[in-house]
Design a protein around this motif. Structure first.
Motif, PDB file in Angstrom:
ATOM      1  N   ARG A  93      -5.352  17.627 -22.201  1.00  0.00           N
ATOM      2  CA  ARG A  93      -4.266  18.581 -22.446  1.00  0.00           C
ATOM      3  C   ARG A  93      -4.694  20.006 -22.115  1.00  0.00           C
ATOM      4  N   THR A  94      -5.972  20.287 -22.257  1.00  0.00           N
ATOM      5  CA  THR A  94      -6.459  21.632 -21.925  1.00  0.00           C
ATOM      6  C   THR A  94      -6.613  21.818 -20.419  1.00  0.00           C
ATOM      7  N   ILE A  95      -6.670  20.704 -19.677  1.00  0.00           N
ATOM      8  CA  ILE A  95      -6.836  20.774 -18.227  1.00  0.00           C
ATOM      9  C   ILE A  95      -5.507  20.938 -17.517  1.00  0.00           C
ATOM     10  N   GLU A  96      -4.430  20.407 -18.094  1.00  0.00           N
ATOM     11  CA  GLU A  96      -3.136  20.466 -17.417  1.00  0.00           C
ATOM     12  C   GLU A  96      -2.697  21.900 -17.093  1.00  0.00           C
ATOM     13  N   PRO A  97      -2.783  22.868 -18.021  1.00  0.00           N
ATOM     14  CA  PRO A  97      -2.386  24.238 -17.652  1.00  0.00           C
ATOM     15  C   PRO A  97      -3.213  24.797 -16.495  1.00  0.00           C
ATOM     16  N   MET A  98      -4.507  24.489 -16.480  1.00  0.00           N
ATOM     17  CA  MET A  98      -5.362  24.931 -15.389  1.00  0.00           C
ATOM     18  C   MET A  98      -4.905  24.318 -14.076  1.00  0.00           C
ATOM     19  N   CYS A  99      -4.551  23.027 -14.106  1.00  0.00           N
ATOM     20  CA  CYS A  99      -4.089  22.329 -12.905  1.00  0.00           C
ATOM     21  C   CYS A  99      -2.788  22.945 -12.395  1.00  0.00           C
ATOM     22  N   ARG A 100      -1.870  23.272 -13.292  1.00  0.00           N
ATOM     23  CA  ARG A 100      -0.587  23.849 -12.880  1.00  0.00           C
ATOM     24  C   ARG A 100      -0.780  25.237 -12.269  1.00  0.00           C
ATOM     25  N   ARG A 101      -1.629  26.054 -12.881  1.00  0.00           N
ATOM     26  CA  ARG A 101      -1.903  27.387 -12.310  1.00  0.00           C
ATOM     27  C   ARG A 101      -2.503  27.264 -10.919  1.00  0.00           C
ATOM     28  N   LEU A 102      -3.424  26.319 -10.763  1.00  0.00           N
ATOM     29  CA  LEU A 102      -4.055  26.105  -9.463  1.00  0.00           C
ATOM     30  C   LEU A 102      -3.014  25.722  -8.418  1.00  0.00           C
ATOM     31  N   CYS A 103      -2.134  24.795  -8.760  1.00  0.00           N
ATOM     32  CA  CYS A 103      -1.087  24.361  -7.818  1.00  0.00           C
ATOM     33  C   CYS A 103      -0.191  25.537  -7.433  1.00  0.00           C
ATOM     34  N   GLU A 104       0.178  26.364  -8.391  1.00  0.00           N
ATOM     35  CA  GLU A 104       1.027  27.524  -8.110  1.00  0.00           C
ATOM     36  C   GLU A 104       0.324  28.499  -7.173  1.00  0.00           C
ATOM     37  N   GLU A 105      -0.952  28.757  -7.419  1.00  0.00           N
ATOM     38  CA  GLU A 105      -1.701  29.692  -6.579  1.00  0.00           C
ATOM     39  C   GLU A 105      -1.836  29.158  -5.149  1.00  0.00           C
ATOM     40  N   LEU A 106      -2.128  27.872  -5.014  1.00  0.00           N
ATOM     41  CA  LEU A 106      -2.285  27.294  -3.678  1.00  0.00           C
ATOM     42  C   LEU A 106      -0.975  27.360  -2.897  1.00  0.00           C
ATOM     43  N   LEU A 107       0.132  27.071  -3.561  1.00  0.00           N
ATOM     44  CA  LEU A 107       1.424  27.115  -2.874  1.00  0.00           C
ATOM     45  C   LEU A 107       1.840  28.544  -2.549  1.00  0.00           C
ATOM     46  N   ASP A 108       1.512  29.486  -3.424  1.00  0.00           N
ATOM     47  CA  ASP A 108       1.813  30.893  -3.120  1.00  0.00           C
ATOM     48  C   ASP A 108       1.024  31.361  -1.897  1.00  0.00           C
ATOM     49  N   LEU A 110       0.034  29.402   0.489  1.00  0.00           N
ATOM     50  CA  LEU A 110       0.598  28.670   1.618  1.00  0.00           C
ATOM     51  C   LEU A 110       1.901  29.309   2.096  1.00  0.00           C
ATOM     52  N   ARG A 111       2.634  29.878   1.184  1.00  0.00           N
ATOM     53  CA  ARG A 111       3.924  30.482   1.516  1.00  0.00           C
ATOM     54  C   ARG A 111       3.761  31.662   2.473  1.00  0.00           C
ATOM     55  N   ALA A 112       2.618  32.294   2.428  1.00  0.00           N
ATOM     56  CA  ALA A 112       2.379  33.461   3.283  1.00  0.00           C
ATOM     57  C   ALA A 112       2.114  33.076   4.733  1.00  0.00           C
ATOM     58  N   ARG A 113       1.952  31.788   5.008  1.00  0.00           N
ATOM     59  CA  ARG A 113       1.651  31.353   6.376  1.00  0.00           C
ATOM     60  C   ARG A 113       2.948  31.032   7.124  1.00  0.00           C
ATOM     61  N   ASP A 114       2.915  31.198   8.409  1.00  0.00           N
ATOM     62  CA  ASP A 114       4.086  30.925   9.246  1.00  0.00           C
ATOM     63  C   ASP A 114       3.913  29.602   9.979  1.00  0.00           C
ATOM     64  N   GLY A 115       5.047  28.981  10.321  1.00  0.00           N
ATOM     65  CA  GLY A 115       5.036  27.797  11.184  1.00  0.00           C
ATOM     66  C   GLY A 115       4.552  26.545  10.482  1.00  0.00           C
ATOM     67  N   VAL A 116       3.969  25.643  11.264  1.00  0.00           N
ATOM     68  CA  VAL A 116       3.496  24.363  10.742  1.00  0.00           C
ATOM     69  C   VAL A 116       2.197  24.573   9.958  1.00  0.00           C
ATOM     70  N   VAL A 117       2.120  23.974   8.785  1.00  0.00           N
ATOM     71  CA  VAL A 117       0.903  24.068   7.976  1.00  0.00           C
ATOM     72  C   VAL A 117       0.424  22.657   7.655  1.00  0.00           C
ATOM     73  N   ASP A 118      -0.883  22.507   7.544  1.00  0.00           N
ATOM     74  CA  ASP A 118      -1.464  21.219   7.200  1.00  0.00           C
ATOM     75  C   ASP A 118      -1.666  21.176   5.686  1.00  0.00           C
ATOM     76  N   LEU A 119      -0.900  20.336   5.013  1.00  0.00           N
ATOM     77  CA  LEU A 119      -0.992  20.247   3.555  1.00  0.00           C
ATOM     78  C   LEU A 119      -2.322  19.678   3.076  1.00  0.00           C
ATOM     79  N   TYR A 120      -2.992  18.919   3.925  1.00  0.00           N
ATOM     80  CA  TYR A 120      -4.202  18.239   3.450  1.00  0.00           C
ATOM     81  C   TYR A 120      -5.283  19.221   2.995  1.00  0.00           C
ATOM     82  N   PRO A 121      -5.722  20.162   3.854  1.00  0.00           N
ATOM     83  CA  PRO A 121      -6.741  21.099   3.382  1.00  0.00           C
ATOM     84  C   PRO A 121      -6.187  22.204   2.489  1.00  0.00           C
TER      85      PRO A 121
END
Length: 397
Positions: A93-108, A110-121
């Motif tokens: 339960r203490t890890i889930e908030p950390m995981c959600r923040r990480l996902c939000e930061e990674l997607l933010d 990613l949003r700054a990039r243009d065109g096709v992006v590779d989701l894997y890395p």
């Protein structure tokens, strides 16, 4: 039989025939293969007869250097209790908030990039790698390093021969990775923290704490398993979301369906296609004479598509009864100890993506390839997508 079920697709007519008419077969390679749901489930429950190992015949691994998956009973249960207590559900339960923040930061980012992006890395790989690093007490900035080492372990000869051309055992085969884990163990001995390695070192096995070698071995197992398998689950999920606009829209409109989607991806694309076992004694099992030392392969991918167990087994269905009845995590007493963690990470990664993305698709003409390790399942290791991002004002489900 000439047909090799180890490398055959679970959707093939030959595998369907095997499941229905010959669920326990002796292959041309001299191994046993379990194809049906009932056979695999029964075998996972018989931990006295079948013990886990990928090692080739004749390869001897010292007791302290056996990974959790290859430790026989009763010692397996003792070591497993140590690991379970350190990654119990209430601790996650203490890890889930950390995981959600990480996902939000990674997607933010990613949003700054243009065109096709590779989701894997950019998204698929960093989430499980960072979460397992957090759990195991490794600095997040080191994850590309040990993630690379984890892949080298899986792709090399250490899992089967207990050596590589560099040397014997884990210390000889992968000295850099070994030194990295040994440093974590030494640091927690000297400077205990409220984290997994410290809790593991504090627990006792047969009335004594784990040795440094035992701790190193099980941390190795968790680094590799917690990174590779969850990453391939994520890849399967993201691939299906990108390839099926209707599924994406359905989940975005109703987040309560996300857990069912995760379970269906686990069933259809299990991150581990086959579990490798060895018979601990001569036995008659389901009408077959299995000899001590025989290799027995549990076909998880095949079992999860068993026509006798699942209606429309090759379809992804969000309304499937008993969604967790699949065998992607194995079964019985030796079911994967990281199942709860993997499910949580996958759910959070999908929920966060649905918050920020309206739709995504794979550009035409892209060729996607899976893992180079044949027994690893899940999705592709390269997932280029075009993303339509949500605005802050858009309602979400």
């Amino acid at each position: 039989m000439d047909f090799d079920p180890l490398v055959a697709k679970a959707t093939s007519p030959e595998m369907a025939e095997l499941r229905s008419r010959c669920p326990v077969s002796h292959t041309s390679a001299g191994r046993w293969f379990l194809a049906s749901y009932d056979a695999v489930l029964a075998a996972t429950q018989d931990v006295e007869l079948f013990h886990g190992t990928m090692r080739e015949k004749g390869v001897v691994v010292p007791a302290e250097e056996r990974l959790l998956s290859e430790i026989p009973e009763p010692r397996h249960g003792q070591v497993r209790r140590i690991i379970n207590s350190a990654i119990a559900a209430h601790r996650l339960r203490t890890i889930e908030p950390m995981c959600r923040r990480l996902c939000e930061e990674l997607l933010d980012d990613l949003r700054a990039r243009d065109g096709v992006v590779d989701l894997y890395p950019a998204y698929i790989s960093p989430v499980p790698n960072n979460v397992i690093a957090h759990l195991l007490g490794a600095p997040p900035q080191d994850y590309p390093l040990w993630a690379k080492w984890s892949d080298e372990v899986l792709e090399g000869t250490y899992p089967t021969l207990n050596r590589t051309d560099r040397g014997e055992g884990f210390a000889g085969a992968h000295p850099e990775f070994c030194a990295y884990i040994d440093a974590i163990v030494a640091d927690r001995r000297a400077n205990p923290r409220d984290d997994f390695p410290t809790r593991m070192l504090d627990r006792e096995l047969d009335g004594r704490p784990l040795t440094d070698l035992e701790a190193r071995t099980q941390l190795l197992f968790l680094f590799v398993a917690g990174n590779a398998t969850t990453r391939h689950l994520f890849s399967s999920i993201m691939h299906r979301l990108a390839a099926d606009p209707e599924l994406f829209a359905t989940l975005r409109a109703d987040r309560s369906l996300v857990p069912a989607m995760v379970e269906e991806c686990l069933r259809l694309d299990p991150p581990v296609r086959v579990l490798f076992r060895e018979a601990s004694a001569d036995a008659e099992w389901r009408g077959h004479e299995i000899a001590h030392g025989d290799k027995v392969d549990f076909g998880l991918e095949s079992a999860n598509r068993d026509e006798g167990r699942f209606e429309c087994p090759h379809d992804l269905r969000l309304d499937r009864p008993e969604p967790k009845a699949h065998l992607a995590f194995g079964g019985g007493p030796h079911v994967c100890p990281g199942a709860t963690l993997a499910r949580m990470e996958a759910r959070v990664a999908v929920e966060t993506l649905l918050d920020k993305v309206v739709s995504m698709h794979i550009p035409a003409g892209e060729e996607l390839e899976g893992s180079t390790v044949w027994w690893i399942g899940g999705g592709p290791e390269h997932l280029p997508v075009v993303i339509e991002w949500a605005t802050a004002a858009e309602p979400v489900g």
